[in-house]
Design a protein around this motif. Structure first.
Motif, PDB file in Angstrom:
ATOM      1  N   GLU A  65       0.845  -1.191   0.000  1.00 46.34           N
ATOM      2  CA  GLU A  65       0.000   0.000   0.000  1.00 46.34           C
ATOM      3  C   GLU A  65       0.879   1.240   0.000  1.00 46.34           C
ATOM      4  N   PRO A  66       0.470   2.290  -0.710  1.00 44.32           N
ATOM      5  CA  PRO A  66       1.234   3.554  -0.657  1.00 44.32           C
ATOM      6  C   PRO A  66       0.933   4.295   0.639  1.00 44.32           C
ATOM      7  N   CYS A  67       1.358   5.551   0.709  1.00 42.58           N
ATOM      8  CA  CYS A  67       1.111   6.364   1.897  1.00 42.58           C
ATOM      9  C   CYS A  67      -0.385   6.422   2.192  1.00 42.58           C
ATOM     10  N   GLY A  68      -0.710   6.372   3.463  1.00 43.12           N
ATOM     11  CA  GLY A  68      -2.120   6.415   3.829  1.00 43.12           C
ATOM     12  C   GLY A  68      -2.308   6.294   5.315  1.00 43.12           C
ATOM     13  N   LYS A  69      -3.457   5.738   5.687  1.00 43.21           N
ATOM     14  CA  LYS A  69      -3.807   5.622   7.097  1.00 43.21           C
ATOM     15  C   LYS A  69      -4.483   4.281   7.335  1.00 43.21           C
ATOM     16  N   ILE A  70      -4.088   3.649   8.451  1.00 44.41           N
ATOM     17  CA  ILE A  70      -4.697   2.389   8.859  1.00 44.41           C
ATOM     18  C   ILE A  70      -5.735   2.703   9.922  1.00 44.41           C
TER      19      ILE A  70
END
Length: 303
Positions: A65-70
């Protein structure tokens, strides 16, 4: 457990009390042959090498997954990575954990965070077996050899009562079998003037490593299985059925810088007062109240 031609699939499972920002989720696959030479298996010069440079087999990385939020709570992120493309000619060795040779494949996931935060990381081992396409069909029956154990076949000194009274133990055992199949055979005590204490099957691994221009070899007992306890009846066929430890065995390997071989030893221990007073630290040591027969064992893999 995978073949090198199969995609490695699974799920990354996260569990956080609150949402976590990240700069990418990366998956890395590493495979290598780790070699070490200990003082007991080599001379002084060879032992100075200590841990040798690992032999790389596989190293691949993908971004799951690229940059993001879990999100908070439990999250499952599926992944799939191809270990070996058809056009690649990389040699994959089967997983093996030995005393001096370790063939290991590891999967590592990294949740990369900012400079002020420590990344989250987890590693798990997965098992590699031989490629099915290049393997023969399962043999109809494993190769079996007959053996005889008498006072005349022993290369070490025996107790006087064993030499004078005599003994004969015969049987048959597999010398080539599949890694996933049991080691089978049979043993019969035809005659023995001295009572028998125990009959055991020792499975040995023979690890050889090329160090400079020499070969450092070490033989160690991998597993001991008791076939009979006490003074067994004469002329009765006793079955041999030994389960091979999967992670500690692999198909017999003859590679350039290293090799992994196996052998099996049938050990007959006779009842004597010396048995209780002598040290038993090394089952490979020759003792005057023990008779044995060693045979090479070839482990193979099939479809």
């Amino acid at each position: 457990m995978y073949s090198s031609q199969e995609p490695l699939q699974g799920k990354i499972i996260t569990k956080f009390p609150s949402s976590v920002s990240h700069r990418g989720i990366h998956l890395t696959v590493n495979g290598s042959v780790n070699l070490q030479v200990r003082g007991g298996s080599a001379g002084l010069i060879e032992s100075l090498y200590g841990v040798l440079k690992p032999i790389p087999i596989l190293k691949k990385s993908i971004e799951v997954e690229p940059c993001g939020k879990i999100s908070a709570g439990t999250t499952q992120i599926p992944f799939s990575i191809i270990l070996k493309h058809k056009e690649e000619d990389t040699k994959f060795y089967e997983t093996f954990h030995g005393a001096n040779i370790n063939i290991q494949y590891l999967l590592t996931v990294d949740v990369v965070r900012g400079y002020l935060h420590k990344s989250f990381s987890a590693t798990v081992e997965f098992i590699i077996e031989s490629e099915l396409g290049g393997l023969p069909e399962k043999p109809v029956s494993p190769e079996t050899v007959f053996f005889y154990i008498t006072q005349d076949t022993q290369r070490h000194s025996l107790l006087h009562e064993l030499k004078s009274g005599g003994f004969k133990v015969s049987g048959r055992i597999c010398t080539q079998c599949l890694v996933g199949d049991p080691l089978v055979g049979e043993v019969t005590v035809e005659a023995s003037a001295v009572p028998i204490y125990s009959i055991d099957i020792h499975l040995h691994r023979i690890e050889s490593i090329m160090v400079g221009e020499k070969i450092a070899t070490e033989t160690s007992v991998l597993q001991t299985t008791q076939i009979a306890d006490g003074d067994v009846c004469r002329s009765i066929c006793l079955p041999i059925y030994v389960i091979l430890p999967r992670l500690l065995t692999c198909p017999t390997v003859f590679a350039g810088p290293f090799s992994v071989e196996f052998k099996v030893t049938i050990v007959v221990t006779f009842q004597t007062e010396l048995y209780n007073v002598q040290p038993k630290s090394d089952p490979r040591a020759f003792r005057k109240w023990v008779a044995m027969e060693s045979l090479p064992l070839e482990l193979v893999q099939s479809q």
